[in-house]
Design a protein around this motif. Structure first.
Motif, short mmCIF file in Angstrom:
data_model
loop_
_atom_site.label_atom_id
_atom_site.label_comp_id
_atom_site.label_asym_id
_atom_site.label_seq_id
_atom_site.Cartn_x
_atom_site.Cartn_y
_atom_site.Cartn_z
N PHE A 1 -27.48 26.61 5.80
CA PHE A 1 -27.63 28.00 5.35
C PHE A 1 -28.56 28.75 6.29
CE2 PHE A 1 -27.22 25.31 1.53
CZ PHE A 1 -26.09 25.86 0.94
N ALA A 2 -28.45 30.08 6.29
CA ALA A 2 -29.36 30.91 7.08
C ALA A 2 -29.48 32.28 6.46
CB ALA A 2 -28.87 31.04 8.53
N GLY A 3 -30.56 32.99 6.82
CA GLY A 3 -30.72 34.36 6.40
C GLY A 3 -29.90 35.28 7.28
N VAL A 4 -30.14 36.58 7.17
CA VAL A 4 -29.34 37.55 7.92
C VAL A 4 -30.16 38.28 8.99
CG1 VAL A 4 -27.73 37.92 6.03
CG2 VAL A 4 -29.78 39.32 6.16
N LEU A 5 -31.45 37.98 9.09
CA LEU A 5 -32.32 38.64 10.06
C LEU A 5 -33.03 37.60 10.92
CD1 LEU A 5 -33.96 41.35 7.78
CD2 LEU A 5 -32.24 41.75 9.54
N PRO A 6 -33.41 37.93 12.15
CA PRO A 6 -34.20 37.00 12.95
C PRO A 6 -35.57 36.80 12.31
CG PRO A 6 -34.06 39.13 14.04
CD PRO A 6 -33.12 39.17 12.90
N GLY A 7 -35.91 35.56 12.01
CA GLY A 7 -37.20 35.31 11.35
C GLY A 7 -37.29 33.91 10.80
#
Length: 271
Positions: A103-109
């Motif tokens: 899984f991953a988020g939608v923004l660099p961070g």
């Protein structure tokens, strides 16, 4: 059973989750990356507190039970729609052995795994949720009309209760603080708050008074009219990059930002 997971990467992190046979994890639609072939995927409108990560049978059966379940699902979907959240969740279950899901988020961070023991809930800013065990309930909390209207991002919060692991994501780098270590209260940009434990009092205050310095802060300071306030004794997670600043940087690179050096109320908001 604790969720076995590893957060990998630097500028754009992702969570690699290893599931035991029969173990279920769910995510918000759009946060899934990959899975092994023995992991089943199912999309549902209901969260784990509705029909659940594990189907609840027989508690109130018959047409009455089905009607209550349908009404509960409709209320969950309605809340998420009002909050601007994804309408559906995706559920992943390992069958016939251990499985892996990414899984991953939608923004660099960064990403962070939070462990819930049933004693304290966690609150997070909208869109911070990535994935959680089926034993963690996802809900929507409203910070209150007065706080939300003055704070922008502060009106809608995600709420996590129950037992197990929940994974959240934000923009830029994270810093963990406890307001109790700073006299019991900290003030931050409203877009910098990622998550905080239950027991922390969240509010929004005007930056300065309606005087010359207050107007200078609002117009030229880059913070607008309000700051978020966090009070109490508990864990707070802040992010170094706000969505607004990222949007303005991208707009400036495309030649569409007219704000110049002022920031504040003269900022060009994306959207």
């Amino acid at each position: 059973m604790t969720l076995k997971q590893e957060i990998v990467g630097n500028a754009m992190q992702m969570a690699v989750v290893n599931l035991h046979p029969g173990q279920t994890v769910y995510c918000e639609a759009g946060k899934f990356l990959f899975k092994t072939t023995n992991v089943t995927m199912e999309t549902r409108l209901s969260g784990p507190s509705g029909s659940g990560g594990q189907q609840q049978g027989g508690s109130g059966g018959g047409m009455g039970g089905l009607l209550r379940q349908a009404m509960g699902t409709a209320m969950q979907v309605g809340q998420r729609m009002l909050a601007g959240e994804s309408l559906a969740f995706q559920y992943f279950t390992a069958e016939g052995g251990e499985g892996t899901v990414g899984f991953a988020g939608v923004l660099p961070g960064e990403m962070r795994a939070l462990e819930l023991d049933g004693t304290r809930a966690w609150f997070a800013e909208k869109d911070a949720f990535v994935a959680a065990e089926s034993t963690v309930d996802f809900g929507i909390a409203f910070a209150g009309g007065r706080t939300g209207m003055s704070g922008g991002e502060g009106f809608v919060l995600e709420k996590f209760t129950g037992h197990g692991t929940v994974i959240i994501a934000g923009a830029g780098n994270f810093i963990d603080l406890n307001p109790a270590d700073f006299g019991g209260r900290i003030e931050v940009d409203t877009g910098c708050v990622v998550a905080f434990e239950e027991g922390i009092e969240y509010g929004v205050q005007r930056v300065g008074g309606l005087n010359r310095q207050g107007l200078m802060n609002a117009v030229f300071g880059g913070e607008g009219l309000s700051l978020a306030t966090l009070e109490g004794n508990g864990r707070v997670i802040l992010q170094s990059l706000t969505i607004e600043s990222l949007a303005n940087a991208l707009k400036k690179a495309q030649g569409g930002d007219k704000q110049g050096p002022t920031g504040g109320l003269f900022s060009t908001h994306a959207g």
